[in-house]
Scaffold this motif. Sequence first.
Motif, mmCIF file in Angstrom:
data_model
loop_
_atom_site.group_PDB
_atom_site.id
_atom_site.type_symbol
_atom_site.label_atom_id
_atom_site.label_comp_id
_atom_site.label_asym_id
_atom_site.label_seq_id
_atom_site.Cartn_x
_atom_site.Cartn_y
_atom_site.Cartn_z
ATOM 1 N N PRO A 427 0.829 -1.206 0.000
ATOM 2 C CA PRO A 427 0.000 0.000 0.000
ATOM 3 C C PRO A 427 0.863 1.256 0.000
ATOM 4 O O PRO A 427 1.917 1.308 0.643
ATOM 5 N N ASN A 428 0.426 2.254 -0.760
ATOM 6 C CA ASN A 428 1.106 3.555 -0.832
ATOM 7 C C ASN A 428 2.499 3.480 -1.453
ATOM 8 O O ASN A 428 3.394 4.251 -1.095
ATOM 9 N N GLU A 429 2.688 2.598 -2.408
ATOM 10 C CA GLU A 429 3.930 2.573 -3.173
ATOM 11 C C GLU A 429 4.135 3.936 -3.821
ATOM 12 O O GLU A 429 3.205 4.530 -4.371
ATOM 13 N N ASN A 430 5.359 4.449 -3.748
ATOM 14 C CA ASN A 430 5.594 5.807 -4.231
ATOM 15 C C ASN A 430 7.046 6.016 -4.614
ATOM 16 O O ASN A 430 7.927 5.228 -4.241
ATOM 17 N N ILE A 431 7.287 7.087 -5.358
ATOM 18 C CA ILE A 431 8.638 7.599 -5.561
ATOM 19 C C ILE A 431 8.607 9.106 -5.337
ATOM 20 O O ILE A 431 7.572 9.757 -5.497
ATOM 21 N N ARG A 432 9.739 9.663 -4.961
ATOM 22 C CA ARG A 432 9.867 11.108 -4.841
ATOM 23 C C ARG A 432 10.152 11.690 -6.222
ATOM 24 O O ARG A 432 10.986 11.168 -6.972
ATOM 25 N N LEU A 433 9.486 12.771 -6.526
ATOM 26 C CA LEU A 433 9.707 13.383 -7.842
ATOM 27 C C LEU A 433 11.147 13.849 -7.996
ATOM 28 O O LEU A 433 11.713 13.779 -9.102
ATOM 29 N N ASP A 434 11.757 14.336 -6.928
ATOM 30 C CA ASP A 434 13.165 14.746 -7.001
ATOM 31 C C ASP A 434 14.055 13.558 -7.376
ATOM 32 O O ASP A 434 15.035 13.721 -8.122
ATOM 33 N N TYR A 436 13.080 11.012 -9.143
ATOM 34 C CA TYR A 436 12.815 10.690 -10.545
ATOM 35 C C TYR A 436 13.652 11.574 -11.461
ATOM 36 O O TYR A 436 14.272 11.084 -12.416
ATOM 37 N N LYS A 437 13.699 12.849 -11.144
ATOM 38 C CA LYS A 437 14.513 13.759 -11.952
ATOM 39 C C LYS A 437 15.987 13.375 -11.880
ATOM 40 O O LYS A 437 16.687 13.333 -12.901
ATOM 41 N N ALA A 438 16.463 13.072 -10.676
ATOM 42 C CA ALA A 438 17.870 12.692 -10.532
ATOM 43 C C ALA A 438 18.174 11.400 -11.284
ATOM 44 O O ALA A 438 19.247 11.248 -11.887
ATOM 45 N N GLY A 439 17.226 10.455 -11.264
ATOM 46 C CA GLY A 439 17.440 9.203 -11.973
ATOM 47 C C GLY A 439 17.572 9.398 -13.472
ATOM 48 O O GLY A 439 18.403 8.751 -14.117
ATOM 49 N N ILE A 440 16.757 10.287 -14.033
ATOM 50 C CA ILE A 440 16.871 10.598 -15.466
ATOM 51 C C ILE A 440 18.238 11.201 -15.755
ATOM 52 O O ILE A 440 18.932 10.810 -16.710
ATOM 53 N N LYS A 441 18.640 12.159 -14.922
ATOM 54 C CA LYS A 441 19.927 12.832 -15.150
ATOM 55 C C LYS A 441 21.097 11.870 -14.996
ATOM 56 O O LYS A 441 22.099 11.967 -15.718
ATOM 57 N N HIS A 442 20.961 10.916 -14.081
ATOM 58 C CA HIS A 442 22.044 9.954 -13.907
ATOM 59 C C HIS A 442 22.226 9.114 -15.171
ATOM 60 O O HIS A 442 23.355 8.879 -15.622
#
Length: 454
Positions: A427-434, A436-442
Amino acid sequence: MPKPDTAAALAAVDAHFDEFVEELQQLCRIRSRRQEPEQMEATAEFIAGSVRRWGGEAEIIPWEQSYPYVLAEVPGEGDKALLHFTHYDVEVEPAGDDADWISPPYAAEIHDGRLYARGVADDKGVVMSRIHAAAAWKLAGLTPPVTNRIIFEGKKWLHSPGLGSFVQAHADRLASDAALWENSWLDGEDRLLLKLAEKGVLYLRLTAQTLPRDLTSQNTALLPAATARLAAALAQLQRPDGTVTIPGFADDARPPTDEERALLEKVAFDGDFLRKRAQVDRFTGDLDDQAAAVAIRTVPTLTVAGFAGGDMRDDVTLGIPSTASAKLEIRLVPGQDPDRVLGCIRDHLAATGVGDLRIEVMATSRPNLTDHRDPFVALVADTARRVYGTEPVIEPYTQWIGNQGVIADRPIVGVGVSRADSGVDGPNENIRLDDYKAGIKHVIEVMAALAVAE
């Protein structure tokens, strides 16, 4: 070629991030549950459409024992290629009660900087982060510095029985210098885990049959019960504390080196959390947290995952069970061969007088390990330092089972966009938007570094 300048691509991530997040939300609103074939096919269509929308090529490929694979490519400059492995099915493990969510699991709502959705951490956030990393170069008016090839897998069964044949049939389209796997996250100290291994699995069903049909239990003194025979067989495989007693079972297990043990000591392990969750005061063998962190990753295990036999109705029944079966989950560590371990089990059952049990292999995969000294590991670690501003943690062994072995002819590093507290599959599976942005940049930085790697 000179090292590509990532500034424009990174700026494109910032400029188009709201658009990226909206597209991720759209994907998360599709119920890609293995129990819903139409939703699985709709997910594959959405992913292929996204790749094409951002300038790549994508083909939806029906495959045996699987929902359709999406095989994508975003052409790049130079002769280097980076492979990404992801999956689009959700609910990989027991998912809990939908009523416990702060918003519906497929609403993909954002609360306090976190995107809540079933499967966003495992694995839809990773799915879209790889697409958006390639898209950022295009949005900046540039060609990616390496060719990106991506497998998007939709499993019908957890053990991915079709993956091996798919990879073999499309080997030329999956050729790469290195691969980024989907399974990883940031720990509580904002450190990205670089996962270098997966355990293999040997999943078996053992069946005992002692009579042609159930007969009255007045004959128990004369006739054998399948439940007793199977229980006796299982008792030959392990001690009550779970220690495996099969001769030769772990003979080929690769012990961690001193360097690998030192790396494992840096991996966070919350023993108190696990003991509290399991409502126990101690771990098996009285292991302390440091020893437990090593054991959970490096010790092959056997779990009796289920046992069935006899009449279990809520009534007094009088019968000798004619058949009984049990499921065994065996987690293999690097170095082990599932066929050899299966042979050890067969030999041991025969030697202990229960060789007549029928053994069905339900699933199998080979364990895999990428050497932590591989230059690609250093490359991924160096780019993580630049993006996250923290020292990444190299995890040479993991406790997870998977199918990395099908592409084990190249270095593989797992990176992701979630956290240890993302509530994967619950329940309440989530990611932080920050994150997500860092993962793209990585991933953008990994592309640029790989383009000039020797």
